[in-house]
Motif scaffolding. Structure first.
Motif, mmCIF file in Angstrom:
data_model
loop_
_atom_site.group_PDB
_atom_site.id
_atom_site.type_symbol
_atom_site.label_atom_id
_atom_site.label_comp_id
_atom_site.label_asym_id
_atom_site.label_seq_id
_atom_site.Cartn_x
_atom_site.Cartn_y
_atom_site.Cartn_z
ATOM 1 N N LEU A 21 0.827 -1.177 0.068
ATOM 2 C CA LEU A 21 0.143 0.067 0.112
ATOM 3 C C LEU A 21 0.818 1.313 0.008
ATOM 4 O O LEU A 21 1.962 1.029 0.510
ATOM 5 C CB LEU A 21 -0.758 0.052 1.173
ATOM 6 C CG LEU A 21 -2.079 -0.923 1.462
ATOM 7 C CD1 LEU A 21 -2.777 -0.863 2.722
ATOM 8 C CD2 LEU A 21 -2.828 -1.087 0.333
ATOM 9 N N LYS A 25 -2.264 5.083 2.189
ATOM 10 C CA LYS A 25 -3.223 4.200 2.322
ATOM 11 C C LYS A 25 -2.922 3.378 3.869
ATOM 12 O O LYS A 25 -3.678 2.851 4.370
ATOM 13 C CB LYS A 25 -3.316 3.152 1.225
ATOM 14 C CG LYS A 25 -3.982 3.733 0.028
ATOM 15 C CD LYS A 25 -5.520 3.489 0.127
ATOM 16 C CE LYS A 25 -5.941 3.989 -1.456
ATOM 17 N NZ LYS A 25 -6.126 5.223 -1.587
ATOM 18 N N ASP A 28 -4.434 5.079 6.406
ATOM 19 C CA ASP A 28 -5.704 5.091 6.477
ATOM 20 C C ASP A 28 -6.261 3.915 7.138
ATOM 21 O O ASP A 28 -6.954 3.802 7.811
ATOM 22 C CB ASP A 28 -6.288 5.115 4.993
ATOM 23 C CG ASP A 28 -6.231 6.641 4.380
ATOM 24 O OD1 ASP A 28 -6.238 7.421 5.188
ATOM 25 O OD2 ASP A 28 -6.345 6.710 2.961
#
Ligand code: HMG
Length: 448
Positions: A21, A25, A28
């Motif tokens: 990722l 991300k 997140d």
């Protein structure tokens, strides 16, 4: 998209493909998974990013799955006179009073001839661990034939190190079958000069392992089973009892307590006894050595060296006689006080982070671009100074007075004291013993 599996046992999620990722991300996912009730989490993570994107990306790439930076303060301890040269020592550490203690000890010894330090030896070690169940005499003859090939087939790895004066010093065959059936080692010693040497040593060892297996296949005296030498692993040892440095201070006892109301003879006597206790009592030795490592780790970190390797080695060394013991020693003889440390330190001033991390480069520049041997001396001195300061406090005022004096600002920050409150309270506690409860009481009183 990432694939998540809910794990009912730990009440968190596992994830496949996290490493692939993007950084944002990854953040997140962390925030969605662990911080649904903490609206500040993302802000805190991003608050520590460097605004210079190039510098941030350098830090991102030091390790894997980086989401932010974890800051430690970098302090400096001036006035270290080591073998006649003055140094200001950089220290990266989170604990209050360590830098002050080092600075105080440096200043104290500055007027008493400073620190003397000597590198005793610089040998590093690596091993190929293998299994062989055949005739031992045949293995010894095989090894004697193999040894020149081990040197020869690593020449492409060692040639630059050899040009600089280092390289492989020796390779021995070690029989460890009394510990584990069939267990032998190629035990190699190395001189890696200014490099810590982990990559160099591991590359040599992996080539040794290949050469060992290949040559065994063609060794005519071996029968078919003996030819199948089973290499378990090839790796350097972080235990380097022959990469040793000594640092010491000494002065006439009468000079030990100048400027204080302490009796110097009583102080010297108590100090030596405190060290003796750490020499024989492991419960005390661990705390005593923790104090030594306050100084050592802080300089090791500031100079981009591997503090886990240093820690592991130092504590093994402290146990080398079968019981965990003090790293420092003290004596009083003919009215002379002497305090010293002898410690193994495999350090590098080239390679690794030393040319990558801007603050590491700056720290090394501050130390006059030391060789690895110079750095060994500086680090040993930092450990000795730290231990001197701690023992001086412990055997006179007690540790809390100075430690809490330095910790006062942390307590005030915990209570989000304003600048005005800080000024008033720092003034108030100049003549008052700092304890957590006394500070809390003083803040409450001020605010009411
Ligand atoms: P002090 O006598 O109150 O300090 O000591 P001072 O205000 O009189 O200043 C004297 C010098 O100390 C200064 O000289 C500085 O060098 C240094 P100057 O700069 O004024 O010419 N100094 C400072 N440096 C930077 N910032 C400061 C500062 N204050 C003083 N704010 C001190 C205070 C804390 C130094 C002393 O009490 C001390 O050395 N205590 C020992 C602290 C210690 O060992 N801390 C480590 C944490 S405790 C621990 O983890 C280990 C332990 O358990 C290990 C063991 O058990 O062996 C103790």
């Amino acid at each position: 998209m990432y694939l998540c599996n809910f794990n009912y046992h730990s009440m968190t999620k596992s994830i496949s493909g996290f490493s692939r990722l993007s950084k944002s991300k990854k953040i997140d996912w962390i925030v969605d998974t662990y911080f649904t009730n903490n609206k500040n989490a993302k802000k805190i993570i991003k608050q520590y990013w460097n605004t210079d994107e190039q510098l941030q990306s350098l830090h991102d790439e030091f390790i894997e799955n980086t989401i932010t930076n974890y800051y430690l303060p970098l302090g400096v301890a001036p006035n270290f006179l080591i073998n006649g040269t003055l140094h200001t020592i950089p220290m990266a550490i989170e604990e209050s009073s360590v830098v002050a203690a080092a600075s105080k000890a440096a200043k104290f010894w500055l007027d008493r001839g400073g620190f003397k330090a000597d590198v005793i030896s610089t040998t590093k070690i690596g091993q190929v661990h293998f299994k062989y169940f055949g005739n031992k005499e045949k293995l010894i003859s095989f090894f004697n034939e193999l040894k020149p090939a081990l040197f020869k087939e690593t020449e492409n790895i060692t040639q630059n190190m050899v040009k600089r004066g280092g390289g492989i010093k020796d390779i021995e065959l070690k029989d460890k079958t009394h510990k584990i059936e069939g267990y032998f080692q190629l035990h190699a010693t190395f001189e890696t000069l200014d490099a810590m040497g982990a990559n160099f040593i591991n590359s040599c060892l992996e080539q040794f392992s290949k050469t060992l297996k290949e040559k065994a296949q063609n060794y005519v005296a071996f029968d078919e089973e003996e030819k199948d030498i089973d290499v378990i692993m090839s790796i350097l040892s972080n235990y380097v009892p022959e990469c040793l440095v000594k640092a010491e201070v000494s002065c006439p006892i009468s000079e030990l307590a100048e400027g204080t109301d302490i009796d110097p003879y009583e102080f010297a006597d108590k100090f030596v006894q405190a060290v003796q206790i750490a020499e024989v009592e492991p419960y005390r030795a661990v705390t005593h050595n923790k104090g030594v490592m306050n100084g050592i780790d802080a300089v090791v970190l500031a100079t981009g060296n591997d503090f886990r390797a240093i820690e592991a080695c130092v504590h093994a060394y402290a146990s080398r006689n079968g019981s965990y013991s003090s790293l420092t020693h003290a004596s009083v003889e003919n009215d002379q006080f002497k305090f010293w440390i002898e410690i193994p330190l495999a350090l590098g001033t080239v390679g690794g982070l030393t040319s990558l991390h801007p603050l590491v480069k700056l720290s090394l520049e501050l130390l006059h671009k030391p060789t690895a041997q110079d750095l060994m001396k500086i680090v040993a001195v930092a450990g000795l100074a730290q231990n001197f300061a701690a023992l001086r406090s412990l055997t006179t005022t007690g540790i809390q007075k100075g430690h809490m004096k330095m910790h006062l600002k942390n307590i005030l920050n915990q209570f989000q004291a304003t600048e005005e409150e800080k000024t008033k309270l720092l003034e108030q506690f100049k003549d008052q013993v700092v304890t957590h409860s006394a500070v809390v009481e003083a803040i409450e009183k001020l605010r009411s």
